[in-house]
Design an enzyme around this catalytic site. Structure first.
Site, PDB file in Angstrom:
ATOM      1  NE  ARG A 186      -3.206   0.532  -0.678  1.00 46.34           N
ATOM      2  CZ  ARG A 186      -3.697   0.865  -2.045  1.00 46.34           C
ATOM      3  NH1 ARG A 186      -3.192   1.688  -2.732  1.00 46.34           N
ATOM      4  NH2 ARG A 186      -4.204  -0.412  -2.391  1.00 46.34           N
ATOM      5  CD  GLU A 212       0.674  38.122  -6.654  1.00 38.23           C
ATOM      6  OE1 GLU A 212       0.504  36.877  -6.761  1.00 38.23           O
ATOM      7  OE2 GLU A 212       0.108  38.711  -5.641  1.00 38.23           O
ATOM      8  CE  LYS A 271      -2.291  28.015  -5.056  1.00 42.03           C
ATOM      9  NZ  LYS A 271      -3.130  28.804  -5.937  1.00 42.03           N
ATOM     10  CG  ASP A 286      -2.383  37.187  -9.151  1.00 38.81           C
ATOM     11  OD1 ASP A 286      -2.466  36.337  -9.182  1.00 38.81           O
ATOM     12  OD2 ASP A 286      -3.115  38.103  -8.193  1.00 38.81           O
ATOM     13  CE  LYS A 307       1.747  34.825  -4.661  1.00 43.93           C
ATOM     14  NZ  LYS A 307       0.714  33.631  -4.660  1.00 43.93           N
TER      15      LYS A 307
END
Length: 282
Positions: free
Chosen positions: A99, A199, A134, A221, A166
């Site tokens: 597994r 950004e 992410k 962005d 950012k």
């Protein structure tokens, strides 16, 4: 900081601890300790295979006497019915590693397959497909490795290997100019040599970045396709250009054709489906 090999070893140790606990009582109750056998990895869906090298580490970590014969290497296109490898050893070991090995290989192969689709989608342009942060907590290194196996590029591994200013950083710092100035002061103080990306959300911010200078790459962005083309023309090769935000498989080629250097795609790691495969006795 831990190396990739050390991180993988810790991941394998943790995964075995959560899966086996104080013993695989199902296997222990019905399989004799000295029983030997062989299993193969059966691919049940077309895609790009990934995780072969990590599977080797899983088997070796659990039982170094297991013998693995590999037929298909990482990064190879596979079709339903292909046999990627065979493993010979104690049946108890085959069952207890099954597994964890499948979880790793299905996840990595799914990411590599998705990445390959995006890379093929922008083929013929000069645009590279990037991943993002992410990722699944604890699995970042293997997920980013799978992106590379699929033909993509890693954006940054974490918060430590690149500066990415950012929108929240810019706003909390009091604006673009302040953010860039503080960035350079910090890097000088710490003796660090890191690439700097910033950004921008609109053309006013882009203009301020170009006037200020001091960065290596600008991230557009949530720009539309026409605005992306306009921005690329304004930048005129003075900085690397990355597009991000709301870009899908259907629209990604439109963005790539506007002349951006990179497109970052969070879906490569946060919305991927595992590639179907099984580990069966043979």
């Amino acid at each position: 900081m831990l190396s990739v090999d050390q991180l993988e070893e810790k991941l394998i140790e943790l995964a075995f601890a959560e899966d086996i606990g104080d013993g695989d009582h199902t296997t222990l109750c019905c399989i004799p300790e000295d029983a030997m056998g062989k299993s193969h990895l059966l691919v049940k869906e077309d895609g790009i295979i990934a995780g072969i090298e990590l599977a080797k580490k899983v088997f070796d970590k659990f039982d170094p006497t297991m013998k693995m014969e590999v037929f298909i290497e990482d990064g190879t296109p596979v079709k339903k019915g292909d046999i990627a490898f065979e493993v010979t050893g104690k049946i108890r070991s085959l069952l207890q590693t099954e597994r964890l090995m499948l979880n790793i290989m299905q996840r990595m192969s799914g990411i590599a397959t998705m990445t390959h689709k995006y890379v093929e989608r922008v083929a013929g342009t000069n645009c590279h497909i990037l991943d993002t942060r992410k990722t699944t907590p604890g699995l970042r290194m293997i997920e980013k490795q799978a992106v590379k196996i699929g033909g993509g590029m890693n954006h940054r591994i974490g918060l430590f290997d690149m500066i990415l200013l950012k929108d929240n950083h810019v706003d909390f710092a009091g604006g673009i100019e302040n953010a860039i100035d503080r960035c350079h002061a910090y890097l000088k103080e710490k003796g660090l040599d890191l690439k700097i990306e910033i950004e921008v959300r609109n053309f006013d911010e882009l203009d301020r970045v170009l006037k200020k200078g001091g960065v290596d790459r600008v991230m557009l962005d949530n720009f539309s396709v026409p605005d992306t083309k306009k921005a690329v023309d304004i930048i005129n090769h003075r900085l690397e250009v990355e597009s991000s935000g709301g870009i899908t498989y259907d629209t990604i080629r439109d963005y790539a054709e506007q002349g951006v250097d990179f497109i970052s795609v969070g879906a490569l790691t946060h919305s991927v489906k595992g590639l179907d495969m099984s580990f069966k006795a043979c």
